[in-house]
Scaffold this active site. Sequence first.
Site, short mmCIF file in Angstrom:
data_model
loop_
_atom_site.label_atom_id
_atom_site.label_comp_id
_atom_site.label_asym_id
_atom_site.label_seq_id
_atom_site.Cartn_x
_atom_site.Cartn_y
_atom_site.Cartn_z
N LEU A 136 13.67 28.62 0.24
CA LEU A 136 15.00 28.41 0.79
C LEU A 136 14.97 27.19 1.70
O LEU A 136 13.98 26.95 2.39
CB LEU A 136 15.48 29.63 1.59
CG LEU A 136 15.67 30.94 0.83
CD1 LEU A 136 16.03 32.06 1.81
CD2 LEU A 136 16.75 30.81 -0.24
N ASP A 137 16.06 26.43 1.72
CA ASP A 137 16.17 25.31 2.65
C ASP A 137 16.11 25.81 4.09
O ASP A 137 16.41 26.98 4.37
CB ASP A 137 17.49 24.56 2.43
CG ASP A 137 17.58 23.91 1.06
OD1 ASP A 137 16.52 23.67 0.45
OD2 ASP A 137 18.71 23.67 0.61
N LYS A 138 15.79 24.94 4.98
CA LYS A 138 15.67 25.28 6.40
C LYS A 138 16.91 26.00 6.92
O LYS A 138 16.81 27.00 7.64
CB LYS A 138 15.44 24.00 7.21
CG LYS A 138 15.48 24.16 8.73
CD LYS A 138 15.16 22.83 9.40
CE LYS A 138 15.31 22.92 10.92
NZ LYS A 138 16.72 22.91 11.34
N ARG A 236 24.01 23.24 -3.38
CA ARG A 236 24.67 22.24 -2.53
C ARG A 236 25.10 21.03 -3.34
O ARG A 236 26.21 20.51 -3.18
CB ARG A 236 23.72 21.85 -1.39
CG ARG A 236 23.31 23.02 -0.52
CD ARG A 236 22.09 22.72 0.33
NE ARG A 236 22.36 21.68 1.31
CZ ARG A 236 21.43 21.13 2.08
NH1 ARG A 236 20.16 21.54 1.97
NH2 ARG A 236 21.75 20.19 2.95
#
Length: 300
Positions: A136-138, A236
């Site tokens: 997962l992204d930050k 995104r």
Amino acid sequence: MARKADYLHQVRGEEEGKMVRQLLRNRFRFSRRMFRRLKEAKAVEVNGEPVYLTSRVKAGDRMAVFLPRDTGEGVKPQPLPIQVIHEDEDLIILDKQPGVVVHPTRNYPEGTLANGLAAYWQERGEFHLVRPVTRLDKDTSGLIVFAKHPHAHAILSGQMKGKRYLREYLAVVHGSLEKEEGKVEEPIARSPEHPHIRTVSPAGAPACTRYRVIRRWPEATLVRLRLETGRTHQIRVHMAHLGHPLLGDTLYGGQTAEIERQALHAVRLALIHPRDGKKCCWESPLPKDFHLLMESLPSI
């Protein structure tokens, strides 16, 4: 005290005469790399005695496999808060908070989810190398999977490549989507000008995202998304490509007035368990900032 086997199997009548290697491949789906490790460690026993992988078995024989234990330094343990959703001898599911990096990088050498997980295991007298299966992204919150040994990691990673995972997300995007549901099937590549940014490009890797509208506001939409591939920043990039970037996602055109990170949460995860082949499913409630965001949006 006798050591505990990781895998046990009693040879059936129809399996008599087969080689140990063949039987283990059929029963437990060990990879070639794992077979090499088992051979080097003499980690397979039949009726309590170490055997060669080419040995033949008889009906009633009791086979035991002792997976080689992780060694080395691994990730530095740091006592950081982590939320465990599920844990067994093969995997662990965490509910990641926003703002936390998954694994140490050059820019984030410490304070990551991996550091906290290493400390969690250390407190329990365990040592495992930290092996993320999903990422997962930050600033994305929600469910993430780690494997606790190489065999589980190999099987779970194979499921990822074979698209046998179910990964669903909730996101709040700018504007009102025209359709109630749809599919974005556009290849994604690294931006030549900005390597940390991804973009839709014919030269990119295939990527597919399905979406369904859950709720509408005058200038925003809550959507449920399902990943069929796992490209970096896929949701995104695809939502921005449709002209509906995620709220808070300044990297891809979103605004941060309502939320200080991209409004993206990994809400549901389903996979086939590497040990018994059963389908497992977990869900994560929306975090507080997501609820506050939706409450702040003006109603229609």
